[in-house]
Design a protein around this motif. Structure first.
Motif, PDB file in Angstrom:
ATOM      1  N   VAL A  60      59.791  66.213  39.421  1.00 47.66           N
ATOM      2  CA  VAL A  60      60.466  65.749  38.245  1.00 47.66           C
ATOM      3  C   VAL A  60      59.687  64.454  37.618  1.00 47.66           C
ATOM      4  N   THR A  61      60.052  64.285  36.243  1.00 42.24           N
ATOM      5  CA  THR A  61      59.586  63.231  35.550  1.00 42.24           C
ATOM      6  C   THR A  61      60.492  62.316  35.285  1.00 42.24           C
ATOM      7  N   THR A  62      60.312  60.996  35.535  1.00 41.34           N
ATOM      8  CA  THR A  62      61.273  59.812  35.052  1.00 41.34           C
ATOM      9  C   THR A  62      60.717  59.184  33.878  1.00 41.34           C
ATOM     10  N   THR A  63      61.581  58.960  32.935  1.00 44.53           N
ATOM     11  CA  THR A  63      61.227  58.341  31.692  1.00 44.53           C
ATOM     12  C   THR A  63      61.135  56.558  31.733  1.00 44.53           C
ATOM     13  N   ARG A  64      61.787  56.231  32.988  1.00 46.27           N
ATOM     14  CA  ARG A  64      61.971  54.696  33.065  1.00 46.27           C
ATOM     15  C   ARG A  64      62.066  54.515  34.559  1.00 46.27           C
ATOM     16  N   ASN A  65      61.703  53.359  34.961  1.00 46.86           N
ATOM     17  CA  ASN A  65      61.790  52.827  36.641  1.00 46.86           C
ATOM     18  C   ASN A  65      63.114  53.200  37.138  1.00 46.86           C
TER      19      ASN A  65
ATOM     20  N   LYS B 221      58.704  54.857  40.122  1.00 50.63           N
ATOM     21  CA  LYS B 221      58.403  54.377  38.869  1.00 50.63           C
ATOM     22  C   LYS B 221      58.411  55.210  37.786  1.00 50.63           C
ATOM     23  N   ALA B 222      58.115  54.976  36.399  1.00 51.06           N
ATOM     24  CA  ALA B 222      58.256  55.977  35.233  1.00 51.06           C
ATOM     25  C   ALA B 222      57.104  56.815  35.641  1.00 51.06           C
ATOM     26  N   GLY B 223      57.412  58.045  35.359  1.00 46.83           N
ATOM     27  CA  GLY B 223      56.318  59.015  35.890  1.00 46.83           C
ATOM     28  C   GLY B 223      56.669  60.294  36.364  1.00 46.83           C
TER      29      GLY B 223
ATOM     30  N   ASP C 228      60.476  64.400  47.957  1.00 45.06           N
ATOM     31  CA  ASP C 228      60.784  64.897  49.201  1.00 45.06           C
ATOM     32  C   ASP C 228      62.244  65.149  49.571  1.00 45.06           C
ATOM     33  N   GLY C 229      62.871  65.503  50.548  1.00 42.76           N
ATOM     34  CA  GLY C 229      64.359  65.438  50.721  1.00 42.76           C
ATOM     35  C   GLY C 229      65.089  64.230  50.392  1.00 42.76           C
ATOM     36  N   GLN C 230      64.417  63.259  51.079  1.00 44.65           N
ATOM     37  CA  GLN C 230      65.229  61.801  51.214  1.00 44.65           C
ATOM     38  C   GLN C 230      65.182  61.377  49.888  1.00 44.65           C
ATOM     39  N   GLN C 231      64.235  61.424  48.946  1.00 46.94           N
ATOM     40  CA  GLN C 231      63.851  60.875  47.463  1.00 46.94           C
ATOM     41  C   GLN C 231      64.822  61.689  46.710  1.00 46.94           C
ATOM     42  N   ALA C 232      64.781  62.958  47.061  1.00 40.99           N
ATOM     43  CA  ALA C 232      65.828  63.930  46.077  1.00 40.99           C
ATOM     44  C   ALA C 232      67.350  63.236  46.341  1.00 40.99           C
ATOM     45  N   LEU C 233      67.631  63.101  47.535  1.00 37.56           N
ATOM     46  CA  LEU C 233      68.971  62.925  47.889  1.00 37.56           C
ATOM     47  C   LEU C 233      69.316  61.573  47.107  1.00 37.56           C
ATOM     48  N   GLY C 234      68.215  60.634  47.148  1.00 32.52           N
ATOM     49  CA  GLY C 234      68.685  59.421  46.570  1.00 32.52           C
ATOM     50  C   GLY C 234      68.694  59.435  45.003  1.00 32.52           C
ATOM     51  N   LEU C 235      67.943  60.290  44.447  1.00 30.86           N
ATOM     52  CA  LEU C 235      68.032  60.688  43.018  1.00 30.86           C
ATOM     53  C   LEU C 235      69.516  61.053  42.449  1.00 30.86           C
ATOM     54  N   VAL C 236      69.975  62.223  43.200  1.00 34.51           N
ATOM     55  CA  VAL C 236      70.750  62.774  42.788  1.00 34.51           C
ATOM     56  C   VAL C 236      72.160  61.911  43.197  1.00 34.51           C
ATOM     57  N   ARG C 237      72.214  61.043  43.984  1.00 32.95           N
ATOM     58  CA  ARG C 237      73.299  60.040  44.163  1.00 32.95           C
ATOM     59  C   ARG C 237      73.481  58.775  43.602  1.00 32.95           C
ATOM     60  N   THR C 238      72.063  58.414  43.010  1.00 28.88           N
ATOM     61  CA  THR C 238      72.068  57.142  42.523  1.00 28.88           C
ATOM     62  C   THR C 238      73.019  57.094  41.316  1.00 28.88           C
ATOM     63  N   ARG C 239      73.676  55.835  41.024  1.00 33.66           N
ATOM     64  CA  ARG C 239      74.336  55.706  39.647  1.00 33.66           C
ATOM     65  C   ARG C 239      74.010  54.172  39.308  1.00 33.66           C
ATOM     66  N   HIS C 240      73.934  53.055  40.213  1.00 38.64           N
ATOM     67  CA  HIS C 240      73.353  51.982  39.897  1.00 38.64           C
ATOM     68  C   HIS C 240      72.216  51.788  39.133  1.00 38.64           C
ATOM     69  N   GLY C 241      71.246  52.544  39.237  1.00 39.09           N
ATOM     70  CA  GLY C 241      70.036  52.092  39.021  1.00 39.09           C
ATOM     71  C   GLY C 241      69.852  52.817  37.421  1.00 39.09           C
TER      72      GLY C 241
ATOM     73  N   VAL D  99      66.782  60.341  31.482  1.00 39.56           N
ATOM     74  CA  VAL D  99      66.255  59.703  32.280  1.00 39.56           C
ATOM     75  C   VAL D  99      65.180  60.342  33.395  1.00 39.56           C
ATOM     76  N   VAL D 100      65.771  61.668  33.617  1.00 36.23           N
ATOM     77  CA  VAL D 100      65.178  62.625  34.586  1.00 36.23           C
ATOM     78  C   VAL D 100      64.782  64.028  33.916  1.00 36.23           C
ATOM     79  N   SER D 101      63.522  64.591  33.893  1.00 32.34           N
ATOM     80  CA  SER D 101      63.723  65.984  33.335  1.00 32.34           C
ATOM     81  C   SER D 101      62.453  66.585  34.219  1.00 32.34           C
ATOM     82  N   ALA D 102      62.373  67.818  33.964  1.00 34.50           N
ATOM     83  CA  ALA D 102      61.318  68.949  34.718  1.00 34.50           C
ATOM     84  C   ALA D 102      60.004  68.612  33.987  1.00 34.50           C
ATOM     85  N   PRO D 103      59.026  68.211  34.782  1.00 33.91           N
ATOM     86  CA  PRO D 103      57.584  67.909  34.349  1.00 33.91           C
ATOM     87  C   PRO D 103      56.941  69.137  33.498  1.00 33.91           C
TER      88      PRO D 103
END
Length: 379
Positions: free
Chosen positions: A212-217, A228-230, A235-248, A375-379
């Protein structure tokens, strides 16, 4: 903390109490844990992986078939349902439950009594020809009119006005959730898929991660996510964090989190098509085994052959042919923990899907968004 009367409507996304609706005093519950935020992404993961596993599933048919759990939605709901479309399209209700039973319990948070709620819900409309899809996410805290439901044990639950959407599942299970969706949309749900949370991280890891590509931190300690933006391969843990985050991201609401989930699903849908596992029998089996253990389906999809045929019909739908929206809602001025359906705008969506037409842009203009789009997109 005292309510600030100078502020506008509150941000949705907090689970709050489940009692009768009342005027809010500004108090909010402790933010829910993230164990269920990944569930939206699982629909296309499961479909894609089962397609990949199709080539090698023959000799393992009985093993994989035994993994699947099924629910006979047609028998549970009977004949009092919307008419099935005759234009070649299909509607699938995809739910992710937050049960703490079994393998999910060790992920932490929530209740551990085996009860569950459908905290992630999507209506997936596959257009005639199966070349494109429309996906409508339903915010879990939307106030809806829940119809009378019968649960799996035969118990009857009276109709309720202004009930939280995700209570339909906890009250009467899958059949009640389907009945609630059909009641509020007027659309027949041709299929039902329920995704188990515990397999999400393993699936992503077995896929080799998702790019995935993030446009901001994005920095959210609550979901253990620091990106970081980029461009990243999560991995599985990071993907889990991405789809559950809302405060960031965005306005900190569950609506913003839905936008991240939708972006992740698009990235996943494109990546699954390009994963070369057909020459690796062990990896192929591991993926198919995990996928079939992860999903509960309606009885019409309740075999490996049926699920493969269904998923094979989705594999031609790339992210560019996938329209993803959130059901039009507005923040509830009476309760900062709830959202209300923008009924006229929502009806535009239901009419379009009923007639197998594109979702009009006007249906979501001026509605609550969560402010995390892009904020997030496919690269």
């Amino acid at each position: 903390m005292p309510a600030d009367s100078t502020r506008g409507p509150g941000i949705p996304g907090e689970s709050g109490d489940t009692g009768p609706r009342r005027r809010a005093k500004g108090r909010r519950r402790k933010p829910p844990t993230g164990r269920r935020r990944a569930l939206t992404a699982m629909a296309w993961t499961t479909a894609g992986i089962v397609v990949l596993g199709g080539a090698g599933a023959g000799f393992l048919y009985f093993k994989l078939n035994g993994n699947l759990r099924t629910i006979d939605i047609n028998q549970a709901l009977g004949g009092d349902r919307p008419t099935k479309a005759d234009n070649g399209s299909e509607n699938i209700l995809v739910l992710g439950s937050d049960t703490r039973a079994g393998g999910n319990k060790k992920l932490g948070g929530g209740t551990d009594d085996g009860s569950a709620r459908s905290d992630t819900a999507m209506i997936v409309h596959v257009y005639e020809g199966h070349k494109k899809a429309g996906v409508v996410s339903i915010p879990r805290d939307t106030l809806v009119d829940r119809p009378e439901c019968t649960d799996a044990k035969g118990g009857t639950h009276a109709a309720v006005h202004d009930a939280m959407f995700n209570e339909s599942y906890s009250t009467g299970g899958a059949a009640c959730a389907v009945k609630t969706v059909e009641s509020m949309t007027g659309l027949r749900m041709d299929h039902y898929l329920e995704v188990d949370f515990s397999g999400f991280r393993k699936l992503v890891d077995e896929l080799g991660g998702v790019r995935v590509t993030t446009t901001r931190n994005i920095d959210d300690p609550r979901s253990h996510l620091d990106l970081k933006a980029g461009t990243h391969t999560l991995d599985g843990q990071q993907a889990l964090g991405l789809v559950r985050t809302r405060h960031g991201v965005g306005d900190g609401s569950d609506l913003g989190r839905i936008q991240l989930q939708q972006a992740f699903v698009k990235a996943l849908a494109d990546q699954v098509k390009h994963i070369g596992v057909l020459t690796n029998p062990k990896k192929l089996y591991d993926l198919a085994d995990t996928a079939t253990r992860t999903v509960t389906a309606d009885s019409d999809l309740g075999s490996v052959n049926s699920l493969i045929a269904f998923a094979d019909g989705l594999k031609g739908i790339s992210s560019s042919r996938m329209t993803m929206v959130t059901m039009p809602v507005r923040y509830d001025p009476a309760n900062p923990n709830r959202v209300l359906v923008e009924k006229a705008k929502a009806q535009q969506i239901w009419n379009a899907l009923r007639n197998d037409k594109p979702i009009p842009r006007t249906a979501t203009e001026g509605t609550a968004t969560g402010k995390a789009k892009g904020v997030v997109s496919a690269p």
